[in-house]
Design a protein around this motif. Sequence first.
Motif, mmCIF file in Angstrom:
data_model
loop_
_atom_site.group_PDB
_atom_site.id
_atom_site.type_symbol
_atom_site.label_atom_id
_atom_site.label_comp_id
_atom_site.label_asym_id
_atom_site.label_seq_id
_atom_site.Cartn_x
_atom_site.Cartn_y
_atom_site.Cartn_z
ATOM 1 N N MET A 1 52.982 -34.556 -36.696
ATOM 2 C CA MET A 1 52.768 -35.940 -36.586
ATOM 3 C C MET A 1 52.804 -36.685 -37.896
ATOM 4 N N GLU A 2 53.509 -38.047 -37.583
ATOM 5 C CA GLU A 2 53.673 -38.764 -38.540
ATOM 6 C C GLU A 2 52.633 -40.080 -38.934
ATOM 7 N N ILE A 3 51.987 -40.185 -40.023
ATOM 8 C CA ILE A 3 51.336 -41.282 -40.372
ATOM 9 C C ILE A 3 51.760 -42.221 -41.364
ATOM 10 N N THR A 4 51.833 -43.513 -40.971
ATOM 11 C CA THR A 4 52.224 -44.607 -41.740
ATOM 12 C C THR A 4 51.377 -45.632 -41.972
ATOM 13 N N VAL A 5 51.438 -46.295 -43.213
ATOM 14 C CA VAL A 5 50.415 -47.184 -43.602
ATOM 15 C C VAL A 5 51.350 -48.380 -43.679
ATOM 16 N N LYS A 6 50.855 -49.622 -43.164
ATOM 17 C CA LYS A 6 51.650 -50.731 -43.141
ATOM 18 C C LYS A 6 51.023 -51.566 -44.251
ATOM 19 N N ILE A 7 51.666 -51.626 -45.342
ATOM 20 C CA ILE A 7 51.490 -52.903 -46.579
ATOM 21 C C ILE A 7 52.178 -53.755 -46.607
ATOM 22 N N GLU A 8 51.213 -55.027 -46.149
ATOM 23 C CA GLU A 8 51.903 -56.375 -46.096
ATOM 24 C C GLU A 8 51.420 -57.304 -47.418
ATOM 25 N N LYS A 9 50.491 -56.971 -48.185
ATOM 26 C CA LYS A 9 50.030 -57.840 -48.980
ATOM 27 C C LYS A 9 49.967 -57.369 -50.524
ATOM 28 N N LYS A 10 51.145 -56.502 -50.880
ATOM 29 C CA LYS A 10 50.967 -55.821 -52.083
ATOM 30 C C LYS A 10 50.727 -57.027 -53.158
ATOM 31 N N ASN A 11 49.740 -56.665 -54.191
ATOM 32 C CA ASN A 11 49.372 -57.825 -54.915
ATOM 33 C C ASN A 11 49.864 -57.300 -56.240
ATOM 34 N N ASP A 12 51.188 -57.884 -56.552
ATOM 35 C CA ASP A 12 51.643 -57.655 -57.702
ATOM 36 C C ASP A 12 51.248 -58.508 -59.142
ATOM 37 N N ASN A 13 50.710 -59.626 -58.584
ATOM 38 C CA ASN A 13 49.925 -60.661 -59.522
ATOM 39 C C ASN A 13 48.647 -59.857 -60.091
ATOM 40 N N LEU A 14 47.911 -59.358 -59.349
ATOM 41 C CA LEU A 14 46.770 -58.592 -59.623
ATOM 42 C C LEU A 14 47.207 -57.423 -60.574
ATOM 43 N N ASN A 41 43.123 -50.311 -53.444
ATOM 44 C CA ASN A 41 43.413 -50.805 -52.231
ATOM 45 C C ASN A 41 43.935 -52.075 -52.208
ATOM 46 N N TYR A 42 43.172 -52.946 -53.169
ATOM 47 C CA TYR A 42 43.494 -54.521 -53.236
ATOM 48 C C TYR A 42 44.926 -54.558 -53.909
ATOM 49 N N GLU A 43 44.879 -53.791 -54.973
ATOM 50 C CA GLU A 43 46.370 -53.798 -55.735
ATOM 51 C C GLU A 43 47.409 -53.412 -54.960
ATOM 52 N N GLN A 44 47.178 -52.266 -54.290
ATOM 53 C CA GLN A 44 48.438 -51.793 -53.427
ATOM 54 C C GLN A 44 48.491 -52.701 -52.241
ATOM 55 N N GLY A 45 47.703 -53.494 -51.660
ATOM 56 C CA GLY A 45 47.634 -54.271 -50.475
ATOM 57 C C GLY A 45 47.290 -53.468 -49.280
ATOM 58 N N VAL A 46 46.818 -52.373 -49.560
ATOM 59 C CA VAL A 46 46.399 -51.748 -48.342
ATOM 60 C C VAL A 46 45.048 -52.408 -47.697
ATOM 61 N N ARG A 47 44.256 -53.180 -48.635
ATOM 62 C CA ARG A 47 43.309 -54.066 -48.284
ATOM 63 C C ARG A 47 43.686 -55.532 -48.774
ATOM 64 N N ASP A 48 43.521 -56.526 -47.843
ATOM 65 C CA ASP A 48 43.818 -57.668 -48.316
ATOM 66 C C ASP A 48 42.586 -58.531 -49.248
ATOM 67 N N ILE A 49 43.142 -58.690 -50.386
ATOM 68 C CA ILE A 49 42.080 -59.071 -51.447
ATOM 69 C C ILE A 49 41.623 -60.652 -50.901
ATOM 70 N N SER A 50 42.268 -61.148 -50.008
ATOM 71 C CA SER A 50 41.850 -62.712 -49.483
ATOM 72 C C SER A 50 40.541 -62.600 -48.639
ATOM 73 N N LYS A 51 40.531 -61.402 -48.086
ATOM 74 C CA LYS A 51 39.337 -61.040 -47.115
ATOM 75 C C LYS A 51 38.096 -60.403 -47.839
ATOM 76 N N ALA A 52 37.947 -60.235 -49.291
ATOM 77 C CA ALA A 52 37.027 -59.728 -50.127
ATOM 78 C C ALA A 52 36.053 -60.777 -50.195
ATOM 79 N N GLN A 53 34.599 -60.251 -50.398
ATOM 80 C CA GLN A 53 33.602 -61.228 -50.753
ATOM 81 C C GLN A 53 33.963 -62.012 -51.849
ATOM 82 N N LEU A 54 33.499 -63.300 -51.859
ATOM 83 C CA LEU A 54 33.602 -64.330 -52.867
ATOM 84 C C LEU A 54 33.093 -63.784 -54.073
#
Length: 86
Positions: A1-14, A41-54
């Motif tokens: 079984m192959e598991i993939t993680v889609k990274i859309e928003k890698k945060n190089d600025n962070l 996860n924010y830095e790697q783009g696994v989690r979208d930092i824009s969705k984090a709590q203020l």
Amino acid sequence: MEITVKIEKKNDNLKQRRENAGLSQSQLAKLAGVGVRVYQNYEQGVRDISKAQLSTLLRICKVLNCKLSDIITDTETMELLAEYEK
């Protein structure tokens, strides 16, 4: 079984701002009161930092001495921030 993680928003600025501050991921997470894995996860783009709590975003910005617009990756959020900061 192959598991993939889609990274859309890698945060190089962070990552760059953290490195410029001379901090490791765990040091920044501790100073900002964020879990290390959450921060990674924010830095790697696994989690979208824009969705984090203020409050989380503001603590990270405080540690990095930067604006929200410096670490946000989402285009819509960036546009809203630009309008707000006028």
